[in-house]
Design a protein around this motif. Structure first.
Motif, PDB file in Angstrom:
ATOM      1  N   UNK A  49     -55.192   8.144 -37.461  1.00  7.67           N
ATOM      2  CA  UNK A  49     -55.703   9.490 -37.688  1.00  7.67           C
ATOM      3  C   UNK A  49     -55.888  10.267 -36.384  1.00  7.67           C
ATOM      4  N   UNK A  50     -55.637   9.600 -35.264  1.00  6.02           N
ATOM      5  CA  UNK A  50     -55.637  10.298 -33.982  1.00  6.02           C
ATOM      6  C   UNK A  50     -54.281  10.956 -33.738  1.00  6.02           C
ATOM      7  N   UNK A  51     -53.226  10.352 -34.312  1.00  5.01           N
ATOM      8  CA  UNK A  51     -51.864  10.856 -34.121  1.00  5.01           C
ATOM      9  C   UNK A  51     -51.458  11.788 -35.257  1.00  5.01           C
ATOM     10  N   UNK A  52     -51.890  11.450 -36.482  1.00  2.64           N
ATOM     11  CA  UNK A  52     -51.453  12.206 -37.653  1.00  2.64           C
ATOM     12  C   UNK A  52     -52.614  12.988 -38.262  1.00  2.64           C
ATOM     13  N   UNK A  53     -52.289  14.186 -38.724  1.00  5.26           N
ATOM     14  CA  UNK A  53     -53.269  15.009 -39.433  1.00  5.26           C
ATOM     15  C   UNK A  53     -52.916  14.982 -40.908  1.00  5.26           C
ATOM     16  N   UNK A  54     -53.866  14.564 -41.724  1.00  2.62           N
ATOM     17  CA  UNK A  54     -53.633  14.490 -43.159  1.00  2.62           C
ATOM     18  C   UNK A  54     -53.879  15.873 -43.770  1.00  2.62           C
ATOM     19  N   UNK A  55     -52.832  16.420 -44.384  1.00  4.38           N
ATOM     20  CA  UNK A  55     -52.948  17.746 -45.001  1.00  4.38           C
ATOM     21  C   UNK A  55     -53.486  17.622 -46.421  1.00  4.38           C
ATOM     22  N   UNK A  58     -57.344  15.778 -47.910  1.00  3.75           N
ATOM     23  CA  UNK A  58     -57.947  16.087 -46.620  1.00  3.75           C
ATOM     24  C   UNK A  58     -59.076  15.119 -46.235  1.00  3.75           C
ATOM     25  N   UNK A  59     -59.890  14.731 -47.210  1.00  2.91           N
ATOM     26  CA  UNK A  59     -61.113  13.985 -46.890  1.00  2.91           C
ATOM     27  C   UNK A  59     -60.842  12.504 -46.683  1.00  2.91           C
ATOM     28  N   UNK A  60     -60.074  12.194 -45.642  1.00  2.00           N
ATOM     29  CA  UNK A  60     -59.781  10.808 -45.280  1.00  2.00           C
ATOM     30  C   UNK A  60     -60.073  10.668 -43.798  1.00  2.00           C
ATOM     31  N   UNK A  61     -61.025   9.782 -43.481  1.00  2.00           N
ATOM     32  CA  UNK A  61     -61.411   9.624 -42.071  1.00  2.00           C
ATOM     33  C   UNK A  61     -61.422   8.164 -41.632  1.00  2.00           C
ATOM     34  N   UNK A  62     -61.151   7.220 -42.588  1.00  2.00           N
ATOM     35  CA  UNK A  62     -61.160   5.793 -42.249  1.00  2.00           C
ATOM     36  C   UNK A  62     -59.933   5.125 -42.854  1.00  2.00           C
ATOM     37  N   UNK A  63     -59.607   3.920 -42.318  1.00  2.00           N
ATOM     38  CA  UNK A  63     -58.474   3.163 -42.856  1.00  2.00           C
ATOM     39  C   UNK A  63     -58.741   2.759 -44.295  1.00  2.00           C
ATOM     40  N   UNK A  64     -59.969   2.386 -44.580  1.00  2.00           N
ATOM     41  CA  UNK A  64     -60.301   1.987 -45.952  1.00  2.00           C
ATOM     42  C   UNK A  64     -60.020   3.119 -46.927  1.00  2.00           C
ATOM     43  N   UNK A  65     -60.417   4.333 -46.539  1.00  2.00           N
ATOM     44  CA  UNK A  65     -60.159   5.486 -47.395  1.00  2.00           C
ATOM     45  C   UNK A  65     -58.661   5.727 -47.529  1.00  2.00           C
ATOM     46  N   UNK A  66     -57.918   5.459 -46.422  1.00  2.00           N
ATOM     47  CA  UNK A  66     -56.486   5.641 -46.453  1.00  2.00           C
ATOM     48  C   UNK A  66     -55.820   4.613 -47.367  1.00  2.00           C
ATOM     49  N   UNK A  67     -56.288   3.345 -47.279  1.00  2.00           N
ATOM     50  CA  UNK A  67     -55.720   2.289 -48.114  1.00  2.00           C
ATOM     51  C   UNK A  67     -55.988   2.520 -49.593  1.00  2.00           C
ATOM     52  N   UNK A  68     -57.041   3.229 -49.869  1.00  2.00           N
ATOM     53  CA  UNK A  68     -57.356   3.496 -51.271  1.00  2.00           C
ATOM     54  C   UNK A  68     -56.348   4.451 -51.909  1.00  2.00           C
ATOM     55  N   UNK A  74     -48.647  11.173 -49.740  1.00  2.00           N
ATOM     56  CA  UNK A  74     -49.403  11.762 -48.638  1.00  2.00           C
ATOM     57  C   UNK A  74     -48.635  12.969 -48.091  1.00  2.00           C
ATOM     58  N   UNK A  75     -49.377  13.975 -47.714  1.00  2.00           N
ATOM     59  CA  UNK A  75     -48.808  15.131 -47.025  1.00  2.00           C
ATOM     60  C   UNK A  75     -49.495  15.219 -45.673  1.00  2.00           C
ATOM     61  N   UNK A  84     -44.023  19.794 -37.695  1.00  2.00           N
ATOM     62  CA  UNK A  84     -43.084  19.489 -38.773  1.00  2.00           C
ATOM     63  C   UNK A  84     -43.794  18.756 -39.899  1.00  2.00           C
ATOM     64  N   UNK A  85     -43.633  19.281 -41.111  1.00  2.00           N
ATOM     65  CA  UNK A  85     -44.302  18.677 -42.264  1.00  2.00           C
ATOM     66  C   UNK A  85     -43.666  17.334 -42.604  1.00  2.00           C
ATOM     67  N   UNK A  86     -44.510  16.344 -42.987  1.00  2.00           N
ATOM     68  CA  UNK A  86     -44.060  15.005 -43.364  1.00  2.00           C
ATOM     69  C   UNK A  86     -44.657  14.625 -44.710  1.00  2.00           C
ATOM     70  N   UNK A  87     -43.947  13.763 -45.401  1.00  2.00           N
ATOM     71  CA  UNK A  87     -44.457  13.183 -46.633  1.00  2.00           C
ATOM     72  C   UNK A  87     -44.404  11.669 -46.494  1.00  2.00           C
ATOM     73  N   UNK A  88     -45.266  10.964 -47.248  1.00  2.00           N
ATOM     74  CA  UNK A  88     -45.273   9.523 -47.102  1.00  2.00           C
ATOM     75  C   UNK A  88     -45.917   8.791 -48.261  1.00  2.00           C
TER      76      UNK A  88
END
Length: 340
Positions: A49-55, A58-68, A74-75, A84-88
């Motif tokens: 989350x230091x390299x990527x900004x979650x569009x 939005x309310x994701x600030x931890x790996x656990x929240x990301x894994x959920x 993901x946008x 450049x916009x990314x999807x994942x």
């Protein structure tokens, strides 16, 4: 159990835009294409989350929240320019070892290819993006070929048009070009002058030295006329040894007389062709557009021709300005000279 390095190697082949994060949320490895987006900023070792900004979401600030969000789309985008916009999609690894996040450009792939100079080698062989790139390349090639063809066709059309309005011997405008320009000027409001010039004794040059000498004299005469006129003026060869010069926005009689005098002086200078001295002179008649109330192209051309006739009648190698009185006298003289 698959080692992280082995997993990264396989992912690099299958998913060149993957991100492998460890259990603490730090980036362990990234695919070669993804790193190419930031060649001067190594991503491994940094927090995801230091390299990527979650569009979205939005309310994701931890790996656990990301894994959920496993299985959800993901946008996101890489922080910093260009955005450049990314999807994942995120896939957690077993035993809390972290997760694999596979990224793609989505519909922004063309922008990405342009911004980062990507090629088909930067994508998985099964990625539909390759087909899209091939289509884009084919379209670009077709458009370039079409543009090149259009340019050649336009060039050929311009060349043909230029040739149609050019006297091939002298490089001056021809009678057709003069008629077009004169018609345009006659229908407008801008004042102009028309100078009709005829080479005296030109026939004797042809008869004595041949047509090659005559052609040389015509070419030299054309150069003199171009040199003595402005870039905006038009010099046209309208007959064998007849020329017309159109002066836009110039109706000063003294200036026109001075130009005519210079032309006469220069044209009567001997011209040397293959050791032979070719001697000519010039008679000139000039008419002004302001001398007519409802000007027609044929009218001013005829007036300049009458002034030229008068210059020849007065002894040649001279210049005459048209006047209404002159026109009446010339017409009378011409009618008297005609056989009944």
């Amino acid at each position: 159990m698959i080692e992280i390095d082995d997993l990264a190697g396989m992912l690099g082949t299958l998913c060149p835009m993957f991100v492998l994060v460890d259990g603490g949320g730090r980036i362990a490895q990234v695919g070669p294409t993804l790193q190419k987006l930031r060649p001067d900023q190594p991503m491994p070792g940094k927090d995801f989350l230091e390299v990527f900004e979650l569009v979205r979401p939005r309310k994701v600030s931890t790996l656990a929240a990301l894994l959920s969000l496993a299985g959800a789309k993901l946008h996101l985008r890489i922080k910093g320019e260009p955005h450049t916009a990314l999807k994942g999609l995120i896939a957690p690894l077993p035993n809390g070892q972290g997760a694999v996040i596979n990224l793609s450009f989505g519909i922004s792939i063309l922008d990405a290819v342009r911004d980062y100079a990507l090629t088909s080698a930067d994508f998985s062989g099964t990625d539909l993006a390759i087909e899209l790139l091939y289509l884009v390349e084919a379209k670009s090639a077709a458009m370039e070929a079409s543009r090149s063809l259009n340019l050649r066709l336009q060039g050929a059309m311009l060349a043909a048009e230029e040739q149609a309005y050019t006297d091939m011997l002298t490089g001056l405008k021809n009678r057709r070009a003069m008629d077009v320009l004169l018609g345009h000027l006659a229908s407008g409001d801008a004042p102009f002058a028309l100078m009709h010039l005829d080479l005296d004794f030109f026939k004797s040059v042809n008869d004595r030295y041949g047509h090659a000498a005559g052609d040389y004299v015509l070419q030299q005469a054309a150069c003199i006329m171009v040199e003595e006129t402005r870039n905006d003026d038009t010099v046209a060869r309208v007959g064998g040894d007849e020329f017309v010069i159109i002066f836009k926005h110039l109706i000063d009689e003294s200036v026109l007389s001075a130009i005519a005098s210079r032309l006469i002086d220069r044209l009567r200078q001997p011209m040397i062709f293959e050791g032979s001295v070719c001697q000519i002179s010039a008679s000139i008649g000039t008419a002004l557009s302001t001398q007519f109330q409802a000007l027609k192209a044929a009218e001013i051309l005829n007036a300049a021709d009458q002034a030229l006739y008068e210059a020849k009648r007065m002894g040649r190698s001279r210049h005459c300005l048209y006047s209404s009185f002159l026109g009446e006298r010339v017409q009378t003289a011409q009618s008297q000279a005609s056989p009944h």
